[in-house]
Design a protein around this motif. Structure first.
Motif, PDB file in Angstrom:
ATOM      1  N   GLN A 149      37.204  44.423  42.489  1.00 58.79           N
ATOM      2  CA  GLN A 149      37.376  45.402  43.631  1.00 58.79           C
ATOM      3  C   GLN A 149      36.502  46.641  43.203  1.00 58.79           C
ATOM      4  O   GLN A 149      36.047  47.080  44.466  1.00 58.79           O
ATOM      5  CB  GLN A 149      38.906  45.427  43.735  1.00 58.79           C
ATOM      6  CG  GLN A 149      39.343  46.389  44.908  1.00 58.79           C
ATOM      7  CD  GLN A 149      38.686  45.384  46.353  1.00 58.79           C
ATOM      8  OE1 GLN A 149      39.232  44.195  46.370  1.00 58.79           O
ATOM      9  NE2 GLN A 149      38.353  45.910  47.265  1.00 58.79           N
ATOM     10  N   PRO A 150      36.703  47.291  42.206  1.00 55.74           N
ATOM     11  CA  PRO A 150      36.120  48.547  42.145  1.00 55.74           C
ATOM     12  C   PRO A 150      34.400  48.492  42.472  1.00 55.74           C
ATOM     13  O   PRO A 150      33.791  49.230  43.252  1.00 55.74           O
ATOM     14  CB  PRO A 150      36.119  48.939  40.832  1.00 55.74           C
ATOM     15  CG  PRO A 150      37.407  48.322  40.230  1.00 55.74           C
ATOM     16  CD  PRO A 150      37.281  46.863  41.012  1.00 55.74           C
ATOM     17  N   GLN A 151      33.664  47.246  42.173  1.00 52.42           N
ATOM     18  CA  GLN A 151      32.349  47.112  42.580  1.00 52.42           C
ATOM     19  C   GLN A 151      32.294  46.588  43.900  1.00 52.42           C
ATOM     20  O   GLN A 151      31.313  47.332  44.645  1.00 52.42           O
ATOM     21  CB  GLN A 151      31.830  45.958  41.702  1.00 52.42           C
ATOM     22  CG  GLN A 151      31.459  46.352  40.157  1.00 52.42           C
ATOM     23  CD  GLN A 151      32.914  46.193  39.214  1.00 52.42           C
ATOM     24  OE1 GLN A 151      33.866  45.728  39.555  1.00 52.42           O
ATOM     25  NE2 GLN A 151      32.887  46.704  38.175  1.00 52.42           N
ATOM     26  N   ALA A 152      33.194  46.220  44.603  1.00 52.18           N
ATOM     27  CA  ALA A 152      32.967  45.786  46.077  1.00 52.18           C
ATOM     28  C   ALA A 152      33.456  46.971  46.603  1.00 52.18           C
ATOM     29  O   ALA A 152      32.904  47.400  47.738  1.00 52.18           O
ATOM     30  CB  ALA A 152      34.201  44.865  46.447  1.00 52.18           C
TER      31      ALA A 152
ATOM     32  N   GLY B 157      32.068  41.871  59.073  1.00 53.35           N
ATOM     33  CA  GLY B 157      33.371  42.618  59.483  1.00 53.35           C
ATOM     34  C   GLY B 157      33.524  43.913  58.997  1.00 53.35           C
ATOM     35  O   GLY B 157      34.327  44.777  59.128  1.00 53.35           O
ATOM     36  N   GLY B 158      32.278  44.387  58.627  1.00 53.66           N
ATOM     37  CA  GLY B 158      31.983  45.801  57.844  1.00 53.66           C
ATOM     38  C   GLY B 158      32.173  45.847  56.219  1.00 53.66           C
ATOM     39  O   GLY B 158      32.066  47.013  55.909  1.00 53.66           O
ATOM     40  N   LYS B 159      32.912  45.097  55.762  1.00 54.88           N
ATOM     41  CA  LYS B 159      33.341  45.193  54.402  1.00 54.88           C
ATOM     42  C   LYS B 159      32.760  43.691  53.857  1.00 54.88           C
ATOM     43  O   LYS B 159      32.879  42.622  54.211  1.00 54.88           O
ATOM     44  CB  LYS B 159      34.799  45.380  54.143  1.00 54.88           C
ATOM     45  CG  LYS B 159      35.011  46.861  54.481  1.00 54.88           C
ATOM     46  CD  LYS B 159      36.442  47.043  54.159  1.00 54.88           C
ATOM     47  CE  LYS B 159      36.872  48.374  54.338  1.00 54.88           C
ATOM     48  NZ  LYS B 159      38.190  48.586  53.853  1.00 54.88           N
ATOM     49  N   VAL B 160      32.455  43.886  52.598  1.00 50.87           N
ATOM     50  CA  VAL B 160      32.410  42.440  51.738  1.00 50.87           C
ATOM     51  C   VAL B 160      33.407  42.614  50.712  1.00 50.87           C
ATOM     52  O   VAL B 160      33.927  43.501  50.310  1.00 50.87           O
ATOM     53  CB  VAL B 160      30.849  42.419  51.131  1.00 50.87           C
ATOM     54  CG1 VAL B 160      29.764  42.301  51.931  1.00 50.87           C
ATOM     55  CG2 VAL B 160      30.682  43.714  50.021  1.00 50.87           C
ATOM     56  N   SER B 161      33.731  41.226  50.104  1.00 50.08           N
ATOM     57  CA  SER B 161      34.871  41.020  49.354  1.00 50.08           C
ATOM     58  C   SER B 161      34.518  41.263  47.716  1.00 50.08           C
ATOM     59  O   SER B 161      33.375  40.847  47.464  1.00 50.08           O
ATOM     60  CB  SER B 161      35.622  39.875  49.762  1.00 50.08           C
ATOM     61  OG  SER B 161      36.542  39.637  48.743  1.00 50.08           O
TER      62      SER B 161
ATOM     63  N   TYR C 262      28.054  39.062  44.829  1.00 55.64           N
ATOM     64  CA  TYR C 262      27.426  40.527  44.420  1.00 55.64           C
ATOM     65  C   TYR C 262      28.520  41.396  43.690  1.00 55.64           C
ATOM     66  O   TYR C 262      28.272  41.946  42.799  1.00 55.64           O
ATOM     67  CB  TYR C 262      26.976  41.228  45.595  1.00 55.64           C
ATOM     68  CG  TYR C 262      25.446  40.650  45.909  1.00 55.64           C
ATOM     69  CD1 TYR C 262      24.154  41.422  45.811  1.00 55.64           C
ATOM     70  CD2 TYR C 262      25.396  39.562  46.665  1.00 55.64           C
ATOM     71  CE1 TYR C 262      23.058  40.948  46.092  1.00 55.64           C
ATOM     72  CE2 TYR C 262      24.231  38.929  46.950  1.00 55.64           C
ATOM     73  CZ  TYR C 262      22.915  39.733  46.634  1.00 55.64           C
ATOM     74  OH  TYR C 262      21.723  39.234  47.002  1.00 55.64           O
ATOM     75  N   ALA C 263      29.657  41.506  44.112  1.00 58.07           N
ATOM     76  CA  ALA C 263      30.728  42.276  43.452  1.00 58.07           C
ATOM     77  C   ALA C 263      30.849  41.729  41.949  1.00 58.07           C
ATOM     78  O   ALA C 263      30.919  42.419  41.033  1.00 58.07           O
ATOM     79  CB  ALA C 263      32.031  42.202  44.068  1.00 58.07           C
ATOM     80  N   LYS C 264      31.043  40.245  41.930  1.00 55.62           N
ATOM     81  CA  LYS C 264      31.137  39.563  40.587  1.00 55.62           C
ATOM     82  C   LYS C 264      30.011  39.870  39.716  1.00 55.62           C
ATOM     83  O   LYS C 264      30.326  40.152  38.392  1.00 55.62           O
ATOM     84  CB  LYS C 264      31.411  38.250  40.774  1.00 55.62           C
ATOM     85  CG  LYS C 264      33.117  38.181  41.389  1.00 55.62           C
ATOM     86  CD  LYS C 264      33.252  36.623  41.533  1.00 55.62           C
ATOM     87  CE  LYS C 264      34.913  36.371  42.131  1.00 55.62           C
ATOM     88  NZ  LYS C 264      35.059  35.050  42.657  1.00 55.62           N
TER      89      LYS C 264
END
Length: 552
Positions: A129-132, A151-155, A160-162
């Motif tokens: 979540q911090p990376q996202a 919708g304006g945000k990736v999870s 990419y976050a992982k």
């Protein structure tokens, strides 16, 4: 008779079905439970502890599904390998893993079994979540165009976050990972011996839009070493319903099928179910309800809908825009209620009657009038996937008294998930994407009381898929297209899919009462989710700090 095999890789088990190509009749199915399930406390060695919000799996558990469930389903169906014209698979997503150039998972390399980042990260791994948050903040600051398609945000659940978490916490393993691949594509690699990437996971989880991923320059601003991350993903994308290749001799020996039969392109469990439920037409929303819920909707319209998980051209069926939304916890929340709020006397009552505690609580809850419990809950026990896209939110139950009974808590949680779905449906419609029909699939629709709540809350008739194995049937349908039995997914869905129309219809009196409860839900949703209070985030940070200090 010609048949296809569909294999659905879920969160806790994998299931294989054998299906008639002519009309979709399911001839047999077989299930294999993953021996290691979800790794969220320790690695298989039992001593390597995992930090909060981690969720991993073992590739060998997935292979065992191919070795056991597929041959068993064939035997139960009474068909021979010569009758099987193709095989298709689907997977949870984003479940992603680091591998070598030949597809070997890093966790299977010598010396890496004790390194958590070497393992596949399950869809519900939320430790990124911090990376996202950083990806979203930078994209907003730079005015990047692609977040609008999400919708304006990736999870934090996505590739990419992982991947960024892997780089920042284990740079050595990041460097050793030649490929960063969805399990949906990796299992096809295992079957065909060649890497393949599908448009569905690439679009929804890998942020590829119009054939283009986030730029090298953007990634470098997140971390200099992240600039070339896309190279670990880069591969030509295959459309859904196509053949990814053919079954190798090794995979044939593993599954008991004939070498050389077509293997369909990988897919996501929720998205592939749309074909099984005949829910491919514009405006027909499919909710796949299990441990979590995924909402799939096709449309002729491209719109920016705040908080959606993504909209992808051809993401569900070629020729239409496929929208995805979801709730991170649904069945998991009901299971939590049974574990945590049910006294021993209820378990004894259920055992005496030969029913589950879920059934007992449902019976007791169904006897209550709408609003009679004086409760309202937020269904964020696993965070919020849509429309807030924040996995550091948490569950809430308001209105408890000393007279509150377990069945009242249970009912409030059932209702909360229905309210969460209503928020998603309203977001679609306010965003200019009409929802004209609502169908459910998965394990939870077997609970008729739960489905009646959804019908009343949504004020809509609810259709039910005509198969209990929706994802596996959907994979079998895609396998039929890959084998050339049908010209496209629509034709195969019309012949092989299953749907029961208007199984549940809304009651006006209950719907009016639920409107009042929903107003309270929306108030709490916006207060805790849209900036009225950040107490949920601060409590989570306090918890994580305390656990880390305890483990030192």
């Amino acid at each position: 008779m010609q048949v296809t095999v569909g294999v659905d890789f879920g969160t806790l088990s994998g299931r294989a079905v054998v299906v008639s190509v002519a009309d979709g009749t399911q001839l047999a199915d077989a299930v294999h439970d993953y021996r290691h399930g979800v790794l969220d406390r320790t690695l298989p060695d039992g001593s390597t502890e995992l930090a909060p919000d981690w969720a991993l799996q073992l590739p060998e558990d997935w292979r065992e599904v191919l070795r056991t469930a597929v041959p068993k389903a064939l035997a139960l169906a009474g068909v021979t390998p010569d009758q099987v014209i193709g095989i298709g698979t689907d997977f949870t997503a984003c479940t992603v893993l680091p591998t070598t150039a030949d597809g070997t998972p890093l966790c299977e390399l010598p010396g890496l079994a004790g390194r958590p980042h070497a393992y596949p990260k399950l869809w519900r791994h939320h430790a990124a979540q911090p990376q996202a948050d950083r990806i979203n903040a930078l994209a907003a600051r730079l005015g990047e165009p692609w977040p609008a398609r999400y919708g304006g945000k990736v999870s934090s659940e996505w590739q990419y976050a992982k991947g960024l978490q892997l780089l920042e916490e284990e740079p050595e393993l990041y460097a050793r990972a030649d490929r960063w691949i969805e399990a949906a594509d990796w299992i096809v690699w295992e079957l065909t011996g060649a890497e393949n990437r599908n448009v569905c996971t690439a679009g929804y989880k890998g942020m590829v839009q119009d054939g283009v991923p986030p730029s090298r320059e953007f990634l470098a601003r997140l971390h200099p070493g992240f600039a070339e991350f896309t190279a670990k993903l880069d591969h030509p994308l295959s459309p859904l319903g196509a053949a990814a290749g053919t079954l190798t001799a090794r995979a044939a020996a593993m599954t008991g099928l004939n070498e050389g039969i077509p293997v369909s392109v990988g897919n996501v469990d929720a998205h592939v179910t749309s074909a099984a439920a005949r829910a491919l037409e514009p405006g027909h929303l499919l909710a796949i309800m299990g441990t979590s819920t995924c909402h799939i909707l096709n449309s002729e319209v491209l719109a920016e809908v705040p908080g959606m998980c993504g909209v992808v051209d051809g993401g569900v069926v070629p020729g239409l825009w496929g929208y995805e939304a979801g709730q991170s916890g649904v069945g998991d929340i009901f299971a939590w209620a049974v574990r945590s709020t049910t006294p021993a006397e209820y378990a004894e009552q259920a055992r005496a009657r030969g029913i589950s505690v879920h059934q007992l609580l449902t019976e007791k809850a169904a006897a209550q009038p709408v609003g009679g419990h004086g409760l309202v809950a937020l269904d964020w026990h696993s965070g919020n996937r849509s429309t807030l896209v924040d996995h550091h939110l948490s569950g809430l139950l308001l209105g408890l008294t000393l007279d509150t009974r377990p069945e009242e808590i249970y009912r409030a949680l059932l209702e909360a998930t229905a309210f969460g779905t209503r928020m998603i449906v309203e977001a679609f419609e306010h965003g200019g994407v009409p929802v004209t029909e609502f169908t459910v699939a998965g394990g939870l629709p077997r609970n008729r009381f739960l489905m009646q709540i959804y019908s009343d809350v949504l004020r809509r008739p609810i259709n039910v898929i005509g198969s209990e194995q929706g994802p596996a049937l959907g994979s079998a349908i895609h396998a039929a297209v890959a084998a050339g039995a049908y010209p496209d997914i629509r034709a195969a869905s019309a012949a092989m899919g299953r749907i029961r129309l208007a199984v549940h219809t809304p009651d006006q009196y209950r719907a009016d009462a639920y409107d009042q409860l929903f107003a309270h839900y929306r108030e709490l949703h916006d207060h805790f989710g849209r900036g009225g209070s950040d107490s949920m985030h601060r409590l989570r940070a306090l918890r994580d700090t305390a656990r880390l200090e305890e483990n030192r």
